[in-house]
Design a protein around this motif. Structure first.
Motif, short mmCIF file in Angstrom:
data_model
loop_
_atom_site.label_atom_id
_atom_site.label_comp_id
_atom_site.label_asym_id
_atom_site.label_seq_id
_atom_site.Cartn_x
_atom_site.Cartn_y
_atom_site.Cartn_z
N SER A 1 14.45 -8.98 4.09
CA SER A 1 13.36 -9.41 5.64
C SER A 1 12.51 -8.87 6.23
CB SER A 1 13.99 -10.53 6.68
OG SER A 1 14.43 -11.18 6.44
N ASP A 2 13.09 -7.38 6.59
CA ASP A 2 12.17 -6.64 6.73
C ASP A 2 11.03 -5.83 6.09
OD1 ASP A 2 13.43 -6.24 9.71
OD2 ASP A 2 14.74 -4.89 9.39
N PHE A 3 11.76 -5.58 5.11
CA PHE A 3 10.45 -5.14 3.52
C PHE A 3 9.57 -6.12 3.67
CE2 PHE A 3 10.00 -5.52 -0.26
CZ PHE A 3 8.90 -3.98 -0.89
N LEU A 4 9.86 -7.45 4.03
CA LEU A 4 9.18 -8.80 3.67
C LEU A 4 7.85 -8.02 4.34
CD1 LEU A 4 10.73 -11.44 1.70
CD2 LEU A 4 10.15 -9.58 0.33
N ALA A 5 8.85 -8.33 5.20
CA ALA A 5 7.83 -8.69 7.04
C ALA A 5 6.90 -6.90 6.40
CB ALA A 5 8.39 -7.91 8.14
N ARG A 6 7.24 -6.22 6.33
CA ARG A 6 6.68 -4.34 6.63
C ARG A 6 5.35 -4.65 5.12
NH1 ARG A 6 9.70 -0.41 5.22
NH2 ARG A 6 11.14 -2.18 6.13
N MET A 7 5.51 -5.44 4.24
CA MET A 7 5.37 -5.73 2.80
C MET A 7 3.85 -5.93 3.15
SD MET A 7 5.23 -3.80 0.46
CE MET A 7 4.58 -4.22 -0.87
N SER A 8 4.15 -7.43 3.76
CA SER A 8 3.14 -8.51 3.86
C SER A 8 2.41 -7.49 5.22
CB SER A 8 3.94 -10.15 4.01
OG SER A 8 4.61 -9.79 5.01
N HIS A 9 2.74 -7.13 6.07
CA HIS A 9 1.69 -6.57 7.27
C HIS A 9 0.56 -5.29 5.93
CE1 HIS A 9 0.83 -3.22 9.88
NE2 HIS A 9 0.75 -4.20 10.31
#
Ligand code: ADP
Length: 629
Positions: A243-251
């Protein structure tokens, strides 16, 4: 002779406890476990009979002679049975089944002969006699010690020959059982015939077996539970990392999209060439599609990590319905689809709920309906039901005459990243996330999403959502044409904010983002000053008064929140009361709370929409708006 039976009673009690403990606690499917329990029962029965015969031998007139004889005979058979079942136990433990091998066959023959001998003893007196109820040894009495010991030694030999079937601890326990049971027997035979200790020593052996050979189930269970716990923790950590990775990527992806959409907007505004406008339009469509994918991923990761919040506000149901309908109108008309809307006129108009998420759900279903329909119609039906005094169930049913879904694929459509028919849908863009998010959002709002579909005929997706109603006002017949012309009209940009005297500062470490805001505000005539870091901003704010400051949140060295803190701490600074708006590529829910707590006057999420940008500036800076009229 007077016998001391205390140890026998203790042995019987301990044996019973072990039997129940091993039955209840370690219900094993291993056949050896059953043998173990049989051994315990034999031990209990043997100890009881030993005590009984001990008492009757001490008091010759207590019971009739035949009772005494039977008790003694059964007792000797039990004594042998303990050794016999112990050998069976060890052998079934090793092979996990009963083995009809030579050793076991010999043992059975010995046991049967022993039993026959015991019965014959009633008449022959070879083992013992009971003259006038007084117990006397017979000439073959020694075999009552010898044969049980033989079985125990046999078990030891079998264990040694199959050493590998045991762990070190188990092997030690099996080896230990032999001397401990033998010691009791020898002691009793040689030194203390009046103190019956042979059973308590065998019971101790059984106790050791319980905690070594019989407990692996329990230990395994504990070990498995420990492993499960670790696996759960690892899975949670992995989900969080994902989830953190996805959040960072979408950021990270939102930042360049901001530049693409922003710059494209400038081309659309300033370019006169039709071909280039068409290219720019396509870029805009692709940019927004990419943005919606990113938003879906962000939503998905937020829901998964439990960070999703439902924010209730007042809204009008008719506005929501028309907005959702208008959003798909262009695309539906391009495909030649009829768009129909049917509203229950008694439905409540004034609703309290998370309008953004309700819109997201309805738009998602409508967008899918248009996406998966080649010809015919797309229909939105809105119904309702009263749930309780201040809550209603709003029912949004979206039907279409599209490709439909095969019955075997119906379950898949709500699963993340799954698409119903990969082959058929190959040409249709999609991530398989939309419906999964729609369903989870609906559930967060105390509702559900369901589907009915016939392949090649069409589908109906129904979202039922719980919403609050403070005051009931029926929706009536809203003007279904409202907003349609606006949608069909070609967009011509007119600046909402115009003020050549205004001075605006933008702080962002990304040059492209700075350029985007500066370009979007070009027509306003305002002076737009750009800073690439918090440090630079703090330097400038002491020198010149700004009307509004836009500050990026995520900046290296000094982030937006820290910069704002230092700005507010500057004594006598001319910009001490200047409104500061946060710029964020993290479109997180509860962002307004977080930024207002940090001292910001508002926030704008990237990609920056020029409409929101100008609306926000108009809240704080006077607009002269003249050029527009
Ligand atoms: P996406 O559309 O991005 O693939 P969704 O989660 O929105 O993902 O939908 C999942 C799947 O459900 C789609 O891939 C499609 O196969 C099926 N589906 C959704 N809506 C419809 C519809 N109205 N008609 C037919 N199939 C649909």
């Amino acid at each position: 002779m007077k016998y001391n039976i205390h140890y026998d009673i203790a042995a019987a009690l301990i044996g019973l406890v072990i039997f129940f403990f091993s039955s209840v606690q370690y219900s094993s499917i291993r056949i050896s476990n059953k043998m173990y329990k049989l051994m315990c029962l034999t031990l209990v029965l043997g100890a009881v009979l030993d005590a009984f015969t001990g008492v009757t031998s001490s008091n010759p007139d207590m019971v009739p002679m035949w009772v005494n004889m039977t008790a003694n005979t059964v007792f000797f058979i039990m004594s042998l049975s303990i050794g016999f079942t112990y050998e069976l136990y060890v052998s079934t433990f090793i092979h996990n089944r009963y083995r009809n091998d030579l050793n076991n066959r010999i043992n059975i023959i010995i046991a049967v002969l022993y039993c026959i001998l015991m019965i014959c003893n009633i008449w022959t007196g070879w083992i013992f006699t009971l003259e006038n109820n007084v117990y006397e040894f017979g000439p073959l009495h020694i075999i009552t010690y010898f044969l049980p010991s033989y079985f125990v030694l046999d078990a030891l030999a079998v264990a040694i020959m199959n050493r590998k079937a045991f762990t070190k601890k188990q092997f030690i326990a099996v080896v230990f059982y032999t001397p401990i049971s033998a010691v009791g027997m020898l002691f009793q035979m040689l030194f203390i015939p009046d103190i019956l200790v042979s059973y308590i020593s065998s019971t101790l052996g059984c106790l050791v077996l319980l905690f070594t050979l019989e407990t692996p189930d329990y230990k395994k269970l504990m070990q498995t539970m420990k492993e499960l716990d670790e696996a759960r923790r690892e899975a949670q950590a992995a989900t969080k990392a994902k989830s953190d990775f996805l959040a960072r990527m979408s950021h990270e992806i939102r930042t360049p999209i901001n530049a693409v959409i922003g710059m494209d907007e400038m081309i659309l505004r300033e370019n006169e060439n039709d071909d280039i406008n068409m290219y720019a339009n396509n870029i805009q469509t692709a940019g927004y599609t990419l943005l919606s994918v990113i938003n879906d991923i962000l939503d998905f990761s937020k829901i998964e990590s439990g960070k999703y919040e439902i924010v209730d506000v007042d809204y009008k149901l008719s506005t929501l319905i028309l907005d959702c309908r208008n959003l798909i109108l262009n695309r539906a008309e391009e495909k030649g689809l009829r768009v129909e809307v049917e509203i229950d006129e008694t439905a409540p108009e004034m609703i309290v709920g998370d309008t953004v998420r309700v819109r997201q759900i309805v738009t998602n279903l409508l967008t899918n309906a248009v996406k998966y329909t080649k010809e015919g119609y797309v229909k939105l039906s809105v119904g309702w039901e009263k749930k309780n005094d201040n809550e209603v169930l709003l029912k949004f049913a979206v039907s279409d005459s599209g490709i439909g879904i095969a019955p075997e694929n119906l379950d898949k459509v709500f699963t993340s990243f799954e698409r119903a028919d990969e082959v058929q849908n190959h040409a249709i863009e999609g991530t398989g996330l939309g419906l999964s998010i729609t369903k989870q959002l609906a559930e967060l709002m105390g509702g559900s999403v369901s589907v009915e579909s016939t392949l090649n005929k069409g589908s109906t997706f129904t979202a039922v959502l719980t919403q609050k109603v403070d005051k009931y006002v029926p929706i009536g017949h809203p003007d279904l044409l409202a907003g349609q012309e606006k949608v069909m009209e070609k967009k011509v940009y007119k600046p909402k904010f115009v003020n050549p005297n205004a001075c605006i500062m933008v702080v962002d470490d990304n040059k492209m983002n700075l350029m985007v805001i500066k370009s979007l505000l070009k027509k306003s005539g305002a002076t737009v000053e750009l800073c690439e870091s918090g440090e630079q901003c703090l330097e400038k704010v002491t020198k010149k008064k700004y009307d509004i400051i836009f500050m990026d949140h995520m900046m290296p060295h000094m982030d937006g929140i820290e910069t704002l803190k230092r700005l507010k701490a500057l004594e006598g600074c001319i910009n001490g009361s200047t409104p500061v708006i946060a710029l964020t590529a993290n479109a997180m829910s509860g962002a307004d709370r977080i930024y207002s707590a940090a001292g910001f006057d508002g926030y704008l999420s990237k990609p920056v929409s020029y409409v929101e940008l100008e609306n926000l500036i108009c809240n704080y800076v006077e607009t002269l708006d003249k050029g527009d009229k």
